[in-house]
Design a protein around this motif. Sequence first.
Motif, mmCIF file in Angstrom:
data_model
loop_
_atom_site.group_PDB
_atom_site.id
_atom_site.type_symbol
_atom_site.label_atom_id
_atom_site.label_comp_id
_atom_site.label_asym_id
_atom_site.label_seq_id
_atom_site.Cartn_x
_atom_site.Cartn_y
_atom_site.Cartn_z
ATOM 1 N N LYS A 147 25.899 -9.781 11.491
ATOM 2 C CA LYS A 147 26.122 -9.881 10.045
ATOM 3 C C LYS A 147 25.162 -8.982 9.281
ATOM 4 O O LYS A 147 25.552 -8.280 8.358
ATOM 5 C CB LYS A 147 25.912 -11.329 9.591
ATOM 6 C CG LYS A 147 27.121 -11.943 8.951
ATOM 7 C CD LYS A 147 26.769 -13.289 8.398
ATOM 8 C CE LYS A 147 27.843 -14.288 8.721
ATOM 9 N NZ LYS A 147 27.622 -15.592 8.149
ATOM 10 N N LYS A 148 23.874 -9.007 9.674
ATOM 11 C CA LYS A 148 22.873 -8.180 9.004
ATOM 12 C C LYS A 148 23.234 -6.706 9.118
ATOM 13 O O LYS A 148 23.182 -5.972 8.136
ATOM 14 C CB LYS A 148 21.486 -8.399 9.635
ATOM 15 C CG LYS A 148 20.810 -9.665 9.210
ATOM 16 C CD LYS A 148 19.424 -9.732 9.834
ATOM 17 C CE LYS A 148 18.959 -11.164 9.972
ATOM 18 N NZ LYS A 148 17.815 -11.285 10.871
ATOM 19 N N GLU A 149 23.587 -6.284 10.323
ATOM 20 C CA GLU A 149 23.956 -4.881 10.545
ATOM 21 C C GLU A 149 25.184 -4.515 9.718
ATOM 22 O O GLU A 149 25.279 -3.443 9.141
ATOM 23 C CB GLU A 149 24.233 -4.625 12.026
ATOM 24 C CG GLU A 149 22.989 -4.632 12.878
ATOM 25 C CD GLU A 149 21.971 -3.604 12.447
ATOM 26 O OE1 GLU A 149 22.339 -2.439 12.211
ATOM 27 O OE2 GLU A 149 20.788 -3.981 12.313
ATOM 28 N N PHE A 150 26.139 -5.432 9.662
ATOM 29 C CA PHE A 150 27.368 -5.209 8.912
ATOM 30 C C PHE A 150 27.056 -5.009 7.431
ATOM 31 O O PHE A 150 27.548 -4.075 6.796
ATOM 32 C CB PHE A 150 28.288 -6.417 9.111
ATOM 33 C CG PHE A 150 29.645 -6.255 8.487
ATOM 34 C CD1 PHE A 150 30.553 -5.352 9.007
ATOM 35 C CD2 PHE A 150 30.003 -7.020 7.389
ATOM 36 C CE1 PHE A 150 31.812 -5.214 8.442
ATOM 37 C CE2 PHE A 150 31.257 -6.875 6.824
ATOM 38 C CZ PHE A 150 32.158 -5.975 7.344
ATOM 39 N N ASP A 151 26.185 -5.866 6.876
ATOM 40 C CA ASP A 151 25.798 -5.743 5.471
ATOM 41 C C ASP A 151 25.057 -4.439 5.224
ATOM 42 O O ASP A 151 25.269 -3.783 4.213
ATOM 43 C CB ASP A 151 24.936 -6.931 5.039
ATOM 44 C CG ASP A 151 25.763 -8.195 4.879
ATOM 45 O OD1 ASP A 151 26.997 -8.082 4.763
ATOM 46 O OD2 ASP A 151 25.176 -9.297 4.868
ATOM 47 N N LYS A 152 24.181 -4.046 6.153
ATOM 48 C CA LYS A 152 23.448 -2.788 6.016
ATOM 49 C C LYS A 152 24.423 -1.618 5.981
ATOM 50 O O LYS A 152 24.281 -0.709 5.175
ATOM 51 C CB LYS A 152 22.485 -2.598 7.191
ATOM 52 C CG LYS A 152 21.189 -3.310 7.044
ATOM 53 C CD LYS A 152 20.284 -2.952 8.212
ATOM 54 C CE LYS A 152 19.156 -3.940 8.362
ATOM 55 N NZ LYS A 152 18.444 -3.761 9.626
ATOM 56 N N LYS B 17 27.533 -1.613 5.126
ATOM 57 C CA LYS B 17 28.279 -1.616 3.857
ATOM 58 C C LYS B 17 27.432 -0.999 2.757
ATOM 59 O O LYS B 17 27.913 -0.235 1.938
ATOM 60 C CB LYS B 17 28.647 -3.053 3.464
ATOM 61 C CG LYS B 17 29.995 -3.487 3.932
ATOM 62 C CD LYS B 17 30.545 -4.651 3.151
ATOM 63 C CE LYS B 17 29.559 -5.734 2.923
ATOM 64 N NZ LYS B 17 30.136 -7.002 2.506
ATOM 65 N N LEU B 18 26.146 -1.345 2.756
ATOM 66 C CA LEU B 18 25.234 -0.818 1.743
ATOM 67 C C LEU B 18 25.108 0.696 1.872
ATOM 68 O O LEU B 18 25.116 1.410 0.873
ATOM 69 C CB LEU B 18 23.865 -1.486 1.893
ATOM 70 C CG LEU B 18 22.866 -1.220 0.774
ATOM 71 C CD1 LEU B 18 23.378 -1.790 -0.546
ATOM 72 C CD2 LEU B 18 21.526 -1.856 1.103
ATOM 73 N N LYS B 19 25.041 1.187 3.102
ATOM 74 C CA LYS B 19 24.951 2.631 3.326
ATOM 75 C C LYS B 19 26.180 3.331 2.765
ATOM 76 O O LYS B 19 26.068 4.369 2.131
ATOM 77 C CB LYS B 19 24.833 2.939 4.823
ATOM 78 C CG LYS B 19 23.452 2.783 5.369
ATOM 79 C CD LYS B 19 23.420 3.197 6.824
ATOM 80 C CE LYS B 19 22.155 2.724 7.486
ATOM 81 N NZ LYS B 19 22.241 2.827 8.952
ATOM 82 N N VAL B 20 27.343 2.761 3.009
ATOM 83 C CA VAL B 20 28.581 3.367 2.510
ATOM 84 C C VAL B 20 28.555 3.417 0.990
ATOM 85 O O VAL B 20 28.881 4.438 0.398
ATOM 86 C CB VAL B 20 29.822 2.579 3.014
ATOM 87 C CG1 VAL B 20 31.078 3.046 2.305
ATOM 88 C CG2 VAL B 20 29.964 2.749 4.519
ATOM 89 N N LEU B 21 28.152 2.322 0.361
ATOM 90 C CA LEU B 21 28.074 2.294 -1.103
ATOM 91 C C LEU B 21 27.083 3.331 -1.619
ATOM 92 O O LEU B 21 27.350 4.012 -2.596
ATOM 93 C CB LEU B 21 27.644 0.901 -1.583
ATOM 94 C CG LEU B 21 28.719 -0.173 -1.573
ATOM 95 C CD1 LEU B 21 28.111 -1.525 -1.939
ATOM 96 C CD2 LEU B 21 29.841 0.156 -2.534
ATOM 97 N N ASN C 238 27.854 6.417 -4.084
ATOM 98 C CA ASN C 238 27.143 6.597 -5.350
ATOM 99 C C ASN C 238 26.506 7.973 -5.428
ATOM 100 O O ASN C 238 26.566 8.619 -6.466
ATOM 101 C CB ASN C 238 26.071 5.512 -5.525
ATOM 102 C CG ASN C 238 26.673 4.180 -5.913
ATOM 103 O OD1 ASN C 238 27.814 4.115 -6.346
ATOM 104 N ND2 ASN C 238 25.912 3.131 -5.750
ATOM 105 N N ASP C 239 25.891 8.427 -4.332
ATOM 106 C CA ASP C 239 25.287 9.756 -4.310
ATOM 107 C C ASP C 239 26.340 10.817 -4.607
ATOM 108 O O ASP C 239 26.111 11.745 -5.380
ATOM 109 C CB ASP C 239 24.660 10.052 -2.939
ATOM 110 C CG ASP C 239 23.395 9.245 -2.705
ATOM 111 O OD1 ASP C 239 22.888 8.638 -3.680
ATOM 112 O OD2 ASP C 239 22.919 9.215 -1.555
ATOM 113 N N PHE C 240 27.486 10.661 -3.983
ATOM 114 C CA PHE C 240 28.586 11.602 -4.172
ATOM 115 C C PHE C 240 29.021 11.642 -5.638
ATOM 116 O O PHE C 240 29.175 12.697 -6.231
ATOM 117 C CB PHE C 240 29.744 11.208 -3.259
ATOM 118 C CG PHE C 240 30.972 12.055 -3.415
ATOM 119 C CD1 PHE C 240 30.998 13.332 -2.878
ATOM 120 C CD2 PHE C 240 32.087 11.581 -4.085
ATOM 121 C CE1 PHE C 240 32.131 14.132 -3.014
ATOM 122 C CE2 PHE C 240 33.216 12.378 -4.219
ATOM 123 C CZ PHE C 240 33.235 13.649 -3.678
#
Length: 41
Positions: A15-20, A22-26, A30-32
């Motif tokens: 779950k922790k890895e999954f949330d991380k 997702k955060l990376k994708v967001l 945002n950077d883009f």
Amino acid sequence: MNLNEIKKDLNPEIKKEFDKSKLKVLTNQNDFLVKNLKKAG
């Protein structure tokens, strides 16, 4: 299957890895968007 259903089935560590991830994708999205806005502005 939606994200909430998937989350229920995952153990806490995954779950922790999954949330991380997702955060990376967001963050990448945002950077883009920020880069494109700077170009336009």
